[in-house]
Design a protein around this motif. Structure first.
Motif, PDB file in Angstrom:
ATOM      1  N   SER A  52       7.455 -26.042  32.727  1.00  0.00           N
ATOM      2  CA  SER A  52       8.026 -25.770  31.417  1.00  0.00           C
ATOM      3  C   SER A  52       8.943 -24.560  31.494  1.00  0.00           C
ATOM      4  O   SER A  52       8.904 -23.794  32.464  1.00  0.00           O
ATOM      5  N   ARG A  53       9.778 -24.383  30.472  1.00  0.00           N
ATOM      6  CA  ARG A  53      10.669 -23.226  30.448  1.00  0.00           C
ATOM      7  C   ARG A  53       9.872 -21.921  30.463  1.00  0.00           C
ATOM      8  O   ARG A  53      10.256 -20.959  31.138  1.00  0.00           O
ATOM      9  N   ARG A  54       8.748 -21.885  29.746  1.00  0.00           N
ATOM     10  CA  ARG A  54       7.933 -20.675  29.725  1.00  0.00           C
ATOM     11  C   ARG A  54       7.346 -20.396  31.107  1.00  0.00           C
ATOM     12  O   ARG A  54       7.283 -19.239  31.533  1.00  0.00           O
ATOM     13  N   GLU A  55       6.919 -21.442  31.816  1.00  0.00           N
ATOM     14  CA  GLU A  55       6.381 -21.246  33.163  1.00  0.00           C
ATOM     15  C   GLU A  55       7.460 -20.707  34.105  1.00  0.00           C
ATOM     16  O   GLU A  55       7.174 -19.865  34.968  1.00  0.00           O
ATOM     17  N   ILE A  56       8.693 -21.170  33.928  1.00  0.00           N
ATOM     18  CA  ILE A  56       9.805 -20.652  34.728  1.00  0.00           C
ATOM     19  C   ILE A  56       9.991 -19.163  34.447  1.00  0.00           C
ATOM     20  O   ILE A  56      10.206 -18.358  35.368  1.00  0.00           O
ATOM     21  N   GLN A  57       9.900 -18.773  33.188  1.00  0.00           N
ATOM     22  CA  GLN A  57      10.052 -17.361  32.836  1.00  0.00           C
ATOM     23  C   GLN A  57       8.943 -16.525  33.465  1.00  0.00           C
ATOM     24  O   GLN A  57       9.197 -15.417  33.966  1.00  0.00           O
ATOM     25  N   VAL A  58       7.714 -17.036  33.434  1.00  0.00           N
ATOM     26  CA  VAL A  58       6.593 -16.324  34.044  1.00  0.00           C
ATOM     27  C   VAL A  58       6.810 -16.196  35.549  1.00  0.00           C
ATOM     28  O   VAL A  58       6.622 -15.129  36.135  1.00  0.00           O
ATOM     29  N   LEU A  59       7.253 -17.281  36.180  1.00  0.00           N
ATOM     30  CA  LEU A  59       7.521 -17.251  37.614  1.00  0.00           C
ATOM     31  C   LEU A  59       8.605 -16.228  37.954  1.00  0.00           C
ATOM     32  O   LEU A  59       8.514 -15.517  38.954  1.00  0.00           O
ATOM     33  N   GLN A  60       9.635 -16.161  37.133  1.00  0.00           N
ATOM     34  CA  GLN A  60      10.711 -15.195  37.379  1.00  0.00           C
ATOM     35  C   GLN A  60      10.154 -13.776  37.401  1.00  0.00           C
ATOM     36  O   GLN A  60      10.497 -12.977  38.278  1.00  0.00           O
ATOM     37  N   LEU A  61       9.300 -13.470  36.448  1.00  0.00           N
ATOM     38  CA  LEU A  61       8.732 -12.125  36.379  1.00  0.00           C
ATOM     39  C   LEU A  61       7.789 -11.859  37.550  1.00  0.00           C
ATOM     40  O   LEU A  61       7.776 -10.760  38.108  1.00  0.00           O
ATOM     41  N   ILE A  62       7.012 -12.866  37.943  1.00  0.00           N
ATOM     42  CA  ILE A  62       6.084 -12.710  39.056  1.00  0.00           C
ATOM     43  C   ILE A  62       6.844 -12.474  40.355  1.00  0.00           C
ATOM     44  O   ILE A  62       6.477 -11.619  41.171  1.00  0.00           O
ATOM     45  N   VAL A  63       7.919 -13.212  40.570  1.00  0.00           N
ATOM     46  CA  VAL A  63       8.726 -13.013  41.769  1.00  0.00           C
ATOM     47  C   VAL A  63       9.316 -11.605  41.779  1.00  0.00           C
ATOM     48  O   VAL A  63       9.505 -10.997  42.839  1.00  0.00           O
ATOM     49  N   GLY A  64       9.595 -11.064  40.610  1.00  0.00           N
ATOM     50  CA  GLY A  64      10.107  -9.710  40.512  1.00  0.00           C
ATOM     51  C   GLY A  64       9.052  -8.635  40.664  1.00  0.00           C
ATOM     52  O   GLY A  64       9.354  -7.448  40.607  1.00  0.00           O
ATOM     53  N   GLY A  65       7.785  -9.048  40.866  1.00  0.00           N
ATOM     54  CA  GLY A  65       6.727  -8.085  41.118  1.00  0.00           C
ATOM     55  C   GLY A  65       5.881  -7.720  39.916  1.00  0.00           C
ATOM     56  O   GLY A  65       5.026  -6.840  40.005  1.00  0.00           O
ATOM     57  N   ALA A  66       6.094  -8.397  38.767  1.00  0.00           N
ATOM     58  CA  ALA A  66       5.324  -8.070  37.562  1.00  0.00           C
ATOM     59  C   ALA A  66       3.881  -8.557  37.686  1.00  0.00           C
ATOM     60  O   ALA A  66       3.624  -9.619  38.250  1.00  0.00           O
ATOM     61  N   ASP A  67       2.952  -7.764  37.151  1.00  0.00           N
ATOM     62  CA  ASP A  67       1.577  -8.234  37.063  1.00  0.00           C
ATOM     63  C   ASP A  67       1.378  -8.883  35.694  1.00  0.00           C
ATOM     64  O   ASP A  67       2.325  -9.019  34.912  1.00  0.00           O
ATOM     65  N   VAL A  68       0.159  -9.294  35.398  1.00  0.00           N
ATOM     66  CA  VAL A  68      -0.102 -10.004  34.150  1.00  0.00           C
ATOM     67  C   VAL A  68       0.230  -9.158  32.913  1.00  0.00           C
ATOM     68  O   VAL A  68       0.932  -9.623  32.010  1.00  0.00           O
ATOM     69  N   PRO A  69      -0.233  -7.893  32.814  1.00  0.00           N
ATOM     70  CA  PRO A  69       0.113  -7.088  31.630  1.00  0.00           C
ATOM     71  C   PRO A  69       1.622  -6.895  31.467  1.00  0.00           C
ATOM     72  O   PRO A  69       2.147  -6.939  30.351  1.00  0.00           O
ATOM     73  N   ALA A  70       2.328  -6.672  32.572  1.00  0.00           N
ATOM     74  CA  ALA A  70       3.781  -6.469  32.486  1.00  0.00           C
ATOM     75  C   ALA A  70       4.482  -7.739  32.020  1.00  0.00           C
ATOM     76  O   ALA A  70       5.392  -7.686  31.187  1.00  0.00           O
ATOM     77  N   ALA A  71       4.065  -8.882  32.553  1.00  0.00           N
ATOM     78  CA  ALA A  71       4.664 -10.145  32.132  1.00  0.00           C
ATOM     79  C   ALA A  71       4.376 -10.420  30.658  1.00  0.00           C
ATOM     80  O   ALA A  71       5.244 -10.877  29.915  1.00  0.00           O
ATOM     81  N   ALA A  72       3.152 -10.101  30.248  1.00  0.00           N
ATOM     82  CA  ALA A  72       2.786 -10.303  28.842  1.00  0.00           C
ATOM     83  C   ALA A  72       3.640  -9.434  27.933  1.00  0.00           C
ATOM     84  O   ALA A  72       4.131  -9.892  26.887  1.00  0.00           O
ATOM     85  N   GLY A  73       3.830  -8.167  28.308  1.00  0.00           N
ATOM     86  CA  GLY A  73       4.651  -7.275  27.502  1.00  0.00           C
ATOM     87  C   GLY A  73       6.101  -7.721  27.436  1.00  0.00           C
ATOM     88  O   GLY A  73       6.730  -7.664  26.377  1.00  0.00           O
ATOM     89  N   HIS A  74       6.639  -8.174  28.553  1.00  0.00           N
ATOM     90  CA  HIS A  74       8.040  -8.594  28.590  1.00  0.00           C
ATOM     91  C   HIS A  74       8.271  -9.824  27.717  1.00  0.00           C
ATOM     92  O   HIS A  74       9.291  -9.904  27.015  1.00  0.00           O
ATOM     93  N   LEU A  75       7.344 -10.779  27.782  1.00  0.00           N
ATOM     94  CA  LEU A  75       7.516 -12.031  27.039  1.00  0.00           C
ATOM     95  C   LEU A  75       6.887 -11.981  25.649  1.00  0.00           C
ATOM     96  O   LEU A  75       6.962 -12.962  24.900  1.00  0.00           O
ATOM     97  N   ARG A  76       6.257 -10.850  25.328  1.00  0.00           N
ATOM     98  CA  ARG A  76       5.597 -10.675  24.032  1.00  0.00           C
ATOM     99  C   ARG A  76       4.530 -11.749  23.800  1.00  0.00           C
ATOM    100  O   ARG A  76       4.433 -12.363  22.740  1.00  0.00           O
TER     101      ARG A  76
END
Length: 223
Positions: free
Chosen positions: A162-186
């Motif tokens: 899904s588009r949201r999963e792609i966004q999560v993957l983008q952040l993970i590849v950039g080194g984000a952890d779960v809290p950081a990804a959550a904050g970025h995507l609100r």
């Protein structure tokens, strides 16, 4: 630590050992006891402990076991290199397969060496990565240096994601952890974890680093 009076200068290479087997770590420390330009300043038995000691002791080289429990050596290297980009990591592993080597370099490792290597080879590898020279197992890889990780960019989607999963993957590849990804995507951390579970299932992997590597390979996220 070296005996008092044994040296009159600060060793150029301050090494931190990371291995969940304390005996193995102590054996490596003994191998590195004599060279005057190397000092083992600490030992960690897990990824989180390694990150704490890096922050406190500021080593100039980290020797990282790839088979750590929980947060493995690849994921620890991934995190460490983003928090401390000037500290090189030399992976020590029992595995010689190309897939392990490439994942280590994608995570930011500066060298990869099997644990069965002679002491002289280990010492040479430590000095090399400290000097900025990559150590690549010639019997495992082609002559080209494995790709290093970098800022991600969304490629527009992939089969089954899904588009949201792609966004999560983008952040993970950039080194984000779960809290950081959550904050970025609100989103809530719980929602991010659910997306990750779906991503892991679709990719057939068990963690964030593996997911990032496989997503890059499939072209879902480009580096």
């Amino acid at each position: 630590m070296r005996p008092e009076g044994r040296e009159t200068f600060m060793p150029a290479i301050r090494a931190l050992l990371v291995d969940d087997h304390r005996v193995v770590g102590e054996a490596i420390a003994r191998l590195l006891h004599d060279p005057p330009d190397v000092e083992v300043i600490g030992q960690a038995t897990s990824g989180p402990e390694a990150l704490q000691l890096v922050r406190r002791l500021q080593p100039t080289v980290v020797l990282m076991d790839i088979g750590l429990p929980g947060m493995d050596g690849v994921e620890t290297t991934w995190t460490l290199r983003r928090q401390f980009p000037t500290i090189p990591v030399l992976i020590l592993s029992m595995f010689e397969q190309e897939a392990y080597v490439r994942e280590a370099f994608r995570a930011g490792a500066c060298g990869y060496l099997v644990k069965t290597a002679p002491a002289a080879e280990l010492l040479a590898a430590i000095r090399a990565v400290h000097a900025g020279e990559p150590i690549i197992p010639s019997r495992t890889l082609s002559p080209a240096v494995p790709e290093r990780s970098g800022p991600p960019a969304v490629s527009g989607g992939g089969p089954g994601f899904s588009r949201r999963e792609i966004q999560v993957l983008q952040l993970i590849v950039g080194g984000a952890d779960v809290p950081a990804a959550a904050g970025h995507l609100r989103l809530s951390p719980h929602t991010i974890r659910n997306h990750l579970k779906s991503i892991y299932r679709k990719l057939g992997v068990g963690g964030r680093v593996e997911a990032a590597v496989h997503a890059v390979r499939l072209g879902v996220v480009k580096v």
